[in-house]
Design a protein around this motif. Structure first.
Motif, PDB file in Angstrom:
ATOM      1  N   ILE A 152      80.175  24.977  40.210  1.00 15.75           N
ATOM      2  CA  ILE A 152      79.882  25.378  38.835  1.00 15.75           C
ATOM      3  C   ILE A 152      81.174  25.586  38.051  1.00 15.75           C
ATOM      4  CG2 ILE A 152      79.020  27.317  37.438  1.00 15.75           C
ATOM      5  CD1 ILE A 152      76.632  27.476  39.234  1.00 15.75           C
ATOM      6  N   ASN A 153      82.146  26.210  38.694  1.00 16.35           N
ATOM      7  CA  ASN A 153      83.429  26.451  38.023  1.00 16.35           C
ATOM      8  C   ASN A 153      84.155  25.156  37.672  1.00 16.35           C
ATOM      9  OD1 ASN A 153      83.321  29.291  37.967  1.00 16.35           O
ATOM     10  ND2 ASN A 153      84.051  29.425  40.084  1.00 16.35           N
ATOM     11  N   LYS A 154      83.900  24.100  38.460  1.00 15.65           N
ATOM     12  CA  LYS A 154      84.572  22.814  38.209  1.00 15.65           C
ATOM     13  C   LYS A 154      83.856  21.971  37.149  1.00 15.65           C
ATOM     14  CE  LYS A 154      86.524  22.490  42.886  1.00 15.65           C
ATOM     15  NZ  LYS A 154      86.451  21.772  44.184  1.00 15.65           N
ATOM     16  N   MET A 155      82.612  22.323  36.843  1.00 15.93           N
ATOM     17  CA  MET A 155      81.850  21.546  35.862  1.00 15.93           C
ATOM     18  C   MET A 155      82.392  21.768  34.452  1.00 15.93           C
ATOM     19  SD  MET A 155      77.836  22.006  36.791  1.00 15.93           S
ATOM     20  CE  MET A 155      77.139  21.418  38.323  1.00 15.93           C
ATOM     21  N   ASP A 156      82.364  20.700  33.635  1.00 13.40           N
ATOM     22  CA  ASP A 156      82.645  20.923  32.224  1.00 13.40           C
ATOM     23  C   ASP A 156      81.410  21.562  31.593  1.00 13.40           C
ATOM     24  OD1 ASP A 156      80.767  18.906  31.262  1.00 13.40           O
ATOM     25  OD2 ASP A 156      82.220  17.404  31.898  1.00 13.40           O
ATOM     26  N   TRP A 157      81.605  22.138  30.398  1.00 12.59           N
ATOM     27  CA  TRP A 157      80.520  22.911  29.804  1.00 12.59           C
ATOM     28  C   TRP A 157      79.291  22.048  29.530  1.00 12.59           C
ATOM     29  CZ3 TRP A 157      78.278  27.234  29.596  1.00 12.59           C
ATOM     30  CH2 TRP A 157      77.264  27.464  28.670  1.00 12.59           C
ATOM     31  N   HIS A 158      79.491  20.813  29.111  1.00 12.34           N
ATOM     32  CA  HIS A 158      78.359  19.945  28.781  1.00 12.34           C
ATOM     33  C   HIS A 158      77.450  19.751  30.000  1.00 12.34           C
ATOM     34  CE1 HIS A 158      76.035  16.833  26.811  1.00 12.34           C
ATOM     35  NE2 HIS A 158      76.253  16.024  27.839  1.00 12.34           N
ATOM     36  N   ALA A 159      78.058  19.507  31.146  1.00 10.83           N
ATOM     37  CA  ALA A 159      77.281  19.294  32.374  1.00 10.83           C
ATOM     38  C   ALA A 159      76.546  20.572  32.783  1.00 10.83           C
ATOM     39  CB  ALA A 159      78.193  18.826  33.498  1.00 10.83           C
ATOM     40  N   LEU A 160      77.247  21.713  32.682  1.00 11.21           N
ATOM     41  CA  LEU A 160      76.620  22.983  33.053  1.00 11.21           C
ATOM     42  C   LEU A 160      75.516  23.338  32.068  1.00 11.21           C
ATOM     43  CD1 LEU A 160      76.487  25.451  34.848  1.00 11.21           C
ATOM     44  CD2 LEU A 160      78.304  26.506  33.484  1.00 11.21           C
ATOM     45  N   ASP A 161      75.743  23.064  30.802  1.00  8.98           N
ATOM     46  CA  ASP A 161      74.735  23.350  29.780  1.00  8.98           C
ATOM     47  C   ASP A 161      73.455  22.564  30.056  1.00  8.98           C
ATOM     48  OD1 ASP A 161      73.948  24.608  27.261  1.00  8.98           O
ATOM     49  OD2 ASP A 161      73.999  22.589  26.440  1.00  8.98           O
ATOM     50  N   MET A 162      73.586  21.329  30.500  1.00  7.05           N
ATOM     51  CA  MET A 162      72.417  20.517  30.831  1.00  7.05           C
ATOM     52  C   MET A 162      71.656  21.131  32.006  1.00  7.05           C
ATOM     53  SD  MET A 162      73.740  16.589  30.347  1.00  7.05           S
ATOM     54  CE  MET A 162      72.185  15.943  30.947  1.00  7.05           C
ATOM     55  N   LYS A 163      72.400  21.633  32.993  1.00  7.09           N
ATOM     56  CA  LYS A 163      71.750  22.254  34.150  1.00  7.09           C
ATOM     57  C   LYS A 163      71.030  23.545  33.758  1.00  7.09           C
ATOM     58  CE  LYS A 163      74.099  20.388  38.150  1.00  7.09           C
ATOM     59  NZ  LYS A 163      72.816  19.794  38.597  1.00  7.09           N
ATOM     60  N   ILE A 164      71.653  24.318  32.862  1.00  5.77           N
ATOM     61  CA  ILE A 164      71.001  25.553  32.395  1.00  5.77           C
ATOM     62  C   ILE A 164      69.728  25.220  31.632  1.00  5.77           C
ATOM     63  CG2 ILE A 164      71.243  27.558  30.874  1.00  5.77           C
ATOM     64  CD1 ILE A 164      74.254  27.525  31.522  1.00  5.77           C
ATOM     65  N   ASN A 165      69.828  24.229  30.764  1.00  6.86           N
ATOM     66  CA  ASN A 165      68.669  23.819  29.984  1.00  6.86           C
ATOM     67  C   ASN A 165      67.541  23.344  30.905  1.00  6.86           C
ATOM     68  OD1 ASN A 165      67.576  23.565  27.362  1.00  6.86           O
ATOM     69  ND2 ASN A 165      67.821  21.359  27.452  1.00  6.86           N
ATOM     70  N   ASN A 166      67.913  22.603  31.933  1.00  4.47           N
ATOM     71  CA  ASN A 166      66.928  22.133  32.911  1.00  4.47           C
ATOM     72  C   ASN A 166      66.302  23.301  33.667  1.00  4.47           C
ATOM     73  OD1 ASN A 166      65.822  19.770  34.585  1.00  4.47           O
ATOM     74  ND2 ASN A 166      66.718  21.103  36.142  1.00  4.47           N
ATOM     75  N   TRP A 167      67.136  24.300  34.001  1.00  2.00           N
ATOM     76  CA  TRP A 167      66.630  25.479  34.712  1.00  2.00           C
ATOM     77  C   TRP A 167      65.630  26.238  33.853  1.00  2.00           C
ATOM     78  CZ3 TRP A 167      66.401  30.691  33.883  1.00  2.00           C
ATOM     79  CH2 TRP A 167      66.057  31.487  34.979  1.00  2.00           C
ATOM     80  N   LEU A 168      65.919  26.369  32.564  1.00  2.00           N
ATOM     81  CA  LEU A 168      65.027  27.088  31.662  1.00  2.00           C
ATOM     82  C   LEU A 168      63.643  26.441  31.617  1.00  2.00           C
ATOM     83  CD1 LEU A 168      67.506  27.815  28.725  1.00  2.00           C
ATOM     84  CD2 LEU A 168      66.500  29.508  30.264  1.00  2.00           C
ATOM     85  N   GLU A 169      63.611  25.115  31.678  1.00  6.23           N
ATOM     86  CA  GLU A 169      62.331  24.411  31.717  1.00  6.23           C
ATOM     87  C   GLU A 169      61.683  24.546  33.094  1.00  6.23           C
ATOM     88  OE1 GLU A 169      60.727  22.966  29.159  1.00  6.23           O
ATOM     89  OE2 GLU A 169      62.329  23.804  27.942  1.00  6.23           O
ATOM     90  N   ALA A 170      62.516  24.479  34.140  1.00  3.99           N
ATOM     91  CA  ALA A 170      61.999  24.526  35.512  1.00  3.99           C
ATOM     92  C   ALA A 170      61.331  25.863  35.815  1.00  3.99           C
ATOM     93  CB  ALA A 170      63.134  24.265  36.501  1.00  3.99           C
ATOM     94  N   LYS A 223      83.578  31.427  36.102  1.00  7.56           N
ATOM     95  CA  LYS A 223      84.813  31.753  35.397  1.00  7.56           C
ATOM     96  C   LYS A 223      84.952  30.979  34.092  1.00  7.56           C
ATOM     97  CE  LYS A 223      87.141  32.810  39.754  1.00  7.56           C
ATOM     98  NZ  LYS A 223      88.254  32.467  40.673  1.00  7.56           N
ATOM     99  N   LYS A 224      83.840  30.470  33.587  1.00  8.30           N
ATOM    100  CA  LYS A 224      83.875  29.767  32.314  1.00  8.30           C
ATOM    101  C   LYS A 224      84.299  30.735  31.206  1.00  8.30           C
ATOM    102  CE  LYS A 224      82.308  25.856  33.877  1.00  8.30           C
ATOM    103  NZ  LYS A 224      83.158  24.660  33.894  1.00  8.30           N
ATOM    104  N   PRO A 225      85.171  30.291  30.286  1.00  7.10           N
ATOM    105  CA  PRO A 225      85.594  31.181  29.199  1.00  7.10           C
ATOM    106  C   PRO A 225      84.418  31.581  28.326  1.00  7.10           C
ATOM    107  CG  PRO A 225      86.283  28.908  28.786  1.00  7.10           C
ATOM    108  CD  PRO A 225      85.787  28.951  30.192  1.00  7.10           C
ATOM    109  N   SER A 226      84.509  32.794  27.793  1.00  8.57           N
ATOM    110  CA  SER A 226      83.445  33.290  26.920  1.00  8.57           C
ATOM    111  C   SER A 226      83.364  32.451  25.657  1.00  8.57           C
ATOM    112  CB  SER A 226      83.725  34.756  26.551  1.00  8.57           C
ATOM    113  OG  SER A 226      82.747  35.235  25.670  1.00  8.57           O
ATOM    114  N   SER A 227      82.146  32.146  25.254  1.00  8.23           N
ATOM    115  CA  SER A 227      81.919  31.343  24.050  1.00  8.23           C
ATOM    116  C   SER A 227      80.517  31.637  23.547  1.00  8.23           C
ATOM    117  CB  SER A 227      82.063  29.855  24.353  1.00  8.23           C
ATOM    118  OG  SER A 227      81.039  29.423  25.231  1.00  8.23           O
ATOM    119  N   PRO A 228      80.245  31.356  22.264  1.00  7.10           N
ATOM    120  CA  PRO A 228      78.881  31.558  21.768  1.00  7.10           C
ATOM    121  C   PRO A 228      77.853  30.781  22.588  1.00  7.10           C
ATOM    122  CG  PRO A 228      80.383  31.220  19.934  1.00  7.10           C
ATOM    123  CD  PRO A 228      81.162  30.963  21.188  1.00  7.10           C
ATOM    124  N   GLU A 229      78.216  29.559  23.003  1.00 10.87           N
ATOM    125  CA  GLU A 229      77.273  28.748  23.776  1.00 10.87           C
ATOM    126  C   GLU A 229      76.909  29.440  25.087  1.00 10.87           C
ATOM    127  OE1 GLU A 229      80.118  27.648  22.550  1.00 10.87           O
ATOM    128  OE2 GLU A 229      79.476  26.251  20.970  1.00 10.87           O
TER     129      GLU A 229
END
Length: 553
Positions: A152-170, A223-229
């Motif tokens: 997860i720490n190695k993922m860029d935000w776009h890839a992680l965001d897609m996984k989070i979005n998928n989890w929310l549906e799952a 360890k992703k930096p804090s952001s609104p996203e």
């Protein structure tokens, strides 16, 4: 069913033989026959589970569990619309439910028979193997996979965001269908024994459910930096778990399924900590904003617009944030103005922790803006900057859920402050123009006094025109209010003086020296104020030219 009846009869005979003579040779024959029967039932149990996967899938089970009884199928068929398509759909649903009803009845009968004969273990093992594969496959199809924190720490935000979005549906499907349906089927098949129900469901579902509810914790600890996203994704995951908490406790109510509840709770706690840390980081980022760049024309600062966009979106999660913030200490009371807390004499209930927290964050922003206003060398422009930015803050509060958190009193107080800032700007920027005109514009004065008054007005209005041409007021309502206020103090007085003393200011050949602006020119100029696009030089030239043309006419 005839076969099960025979097995039950055989069991009765065995009990009878044991009661009469436990060493009778026919008992051995009966036991051998029972083993054969149990192997057959075990095989039948497996075949029913395997062949009816489509009819015993969790979605079908979750749908069936919402019906009051199987007999409602016939009622549904009687009441369907005569429309052919509706009838066809009804027949299809009824057929599926009929097949699943028969399969469920057979499975329950076999489970009860084998349990009564002492072969519950063999039955349970078959059930666990078949049904666990269905749950594991269901979780996989929902896109939930085992993932490490390092990945997860190695993922860029776009890839992680897609996984989070998928989890929310799952998580929606998993709770409403997958686990809910499996619990219903398990409870039905093994209704005869609570311990068997618990054993089966926990072994079938624990691994998949723990995997599902473990993902948010990994994201929260990343360890992703804090952001609104990241903040709003964390709030989304927190909401998804908290909204399903009643279902989590109900479906995973067994003691052996407590690891699932523990994991879900752990994710809530970690998300809560992460969200609070990001809130604190947001506050800190406002306080540490060090740019001294001036906003042209005293307009709305990017810090204001960004911060208020962020806060207005946060206000949509006020229910979730109320749970989170209630566990954390409020800002120090001494660090907040008294107006942010309830007066000791007030009859109103004390402000909620969430309201105090949002009021504090807005106050931090306003204090920072107050500091930035001091960078303007023109004091009048600093007041216009404060009016613009506070107006934007009030607008965002009034047009979002912040209005319910901060309240009408807060809005009224800050709208009044906007008016005070605007009045200070007006006084400092236009006072020379106001004072250049006499209190009594129609009073009798000498031609020389009239000339001097017009010269003072020309000079002061030219100076104000040059300075204020760059000013910006973003909010249309505030812009109109300031323009109207300035216009009321200048235009009527100047028009009366102009009409009364224009002729005494000199002959037609010299009138342009003293009368550079007709009242219409003043009105036109003021109407174009606060867009930040007026060229004061060309404006003055145009005004002078039009004034002279009118005089010649």
């Amino acid at each position: 069913m005839q076969f099960i009846t025979c097995v039950n009869d055989l069991q009765k005979v065995m009990h009878l033989i044991v009661s009469e003579d436990s060493t009778h040779y026919r008992l051995v024959q009966a036991q051998n026959l029972m083993q054969i029967a149990m192997k057959r039932l075990q095989k039948e149990f497996y075949q029913i589970l395997s062949m009816n996967r489509a009819h015993l899938d969790p979605e079908s089970m979750s749908t069936r569990s919402s019906r009051t009884s199987i007999s409602s199928i016939s009622d549904f068929e009687d009441d369907v619309s005569p429309d052919d398509d509706v009838r066809a759909a009804s027949d299809s649903i009824s057929e599926v439910e009929q097949v699943s009803s028969i399969a469920m009845a057979d499975l329950k009968a076999i489970a009860e028979c084998m349990n009564a004969a002492g072969y519950a273990k063999e039955c349970v093992n078959v059930y666990k193997v078949v049904r666990k594969s269905i749950i594991d496959e269901g979780i996989y199809r929902l896109g939930v996979e085992r993932i490490s924190s390092s990945r997860i720490n190695k993922m860029d935000w776009h890839a992680l965001d897609m996984k989070i979005n998928n989890w929310l549906e799952a998580v929606k499907v998993a709770m409403k269908t997958l686990f809910f349906g499996e619990r219903f089927l398990c409870d039905h098949v093994f209704a005869v024994s609570e311990s068997i129900r618990e054993s089966c469901f926990s072994e079938i579902s624990n691994e998949a459910a723990t995997l599902l509810f473990g993902f948010p914790e990994l994201v929260a600890k990343s360890k992703k930096p804090s952001s609104p996203e990241k903040m709003f994704r964390a709030l989304g995951m927190y909401t998804a778990i908290s909204e399903n908490w009643a279902e989590i406790e109900s479906i995973f109510s067994f003691e052996s399924t407590s690891p699932v509840r523990t994991q879900a709770l752990s994710s809530l706690i970690k998300l809560s900590e992460s969200i609070y840390t990001m809130l604190s980081g947001f506050e800190s980022s406002i306080q540490k904003h060090s740019s001294k760049a001036l906003v042209p024309g005293g307009g709305v600062h990017s810090l204001t617009s960004n911060a208020m966009d962020y806060l207005s979106l946060l206000a949509d999660y006020s229910n979730v944030l109320t749970d989170i913030i209630s566990d954390w200490p409020p800002p120090e009371k001494s660090s907040l103005p008294e107006s942010y807390f309830d007066s000791p004499d007030s009859d109103d209930p004390p402000a909620a922790a969430i309201s105090i927290r949002f009021a504090w964050l807005v106050l931090v922003l306003l204090c920072k803006l107050d500091g930035k206003a001091k960078y303007y060398k023109d004091v009048s422009l600093s007041y216009l900057f404060l009016a613009n930015n506070l107006q934007h803050v009030v607008f965002k509060v009034r047009t979002s859920n912040l209005q319910y958190l901060l309240g009408e009193d807060w809005i009224a107080k800050h709208e009044a402050k906007v008016g005070q800032f605007a009045a200070s700007y007006e006084r400092l920027a236009w006072n020379k123009v106001f004072s250049s005109l006499p209190e009594n514009p129609t009073a009798e004065i000498s031609p020389e006094e009239a000339k001097e008054t017009l010269k003072r007005f020309n000079i002061s209005f030219d100076e104000a025109s040059r300075k204020q041409s760059v000013c910006v007021v973003a909010d249309p309502k505030l812009r109109d209010e300031i323009k109207v206020s300035i216009g009321r103090k200048i235009t009527p007085v100047y028009r009366e003086f102009y009409e009364k003393h224009r002729g005494s200011a000199g002959g037609q050949s010299r009138v342009g020296v003293f009368v550079r602006y007709a009242p219409e020119d003043v009105e036109n100029y003021l109407s174009n104020l606060f867009y930040g696009t007026i060229d004061s030089g060309s404006s003055a030239t145009t005004s002078t030219t039009s004034s002279r043309q009118r005089h010649r006419a």
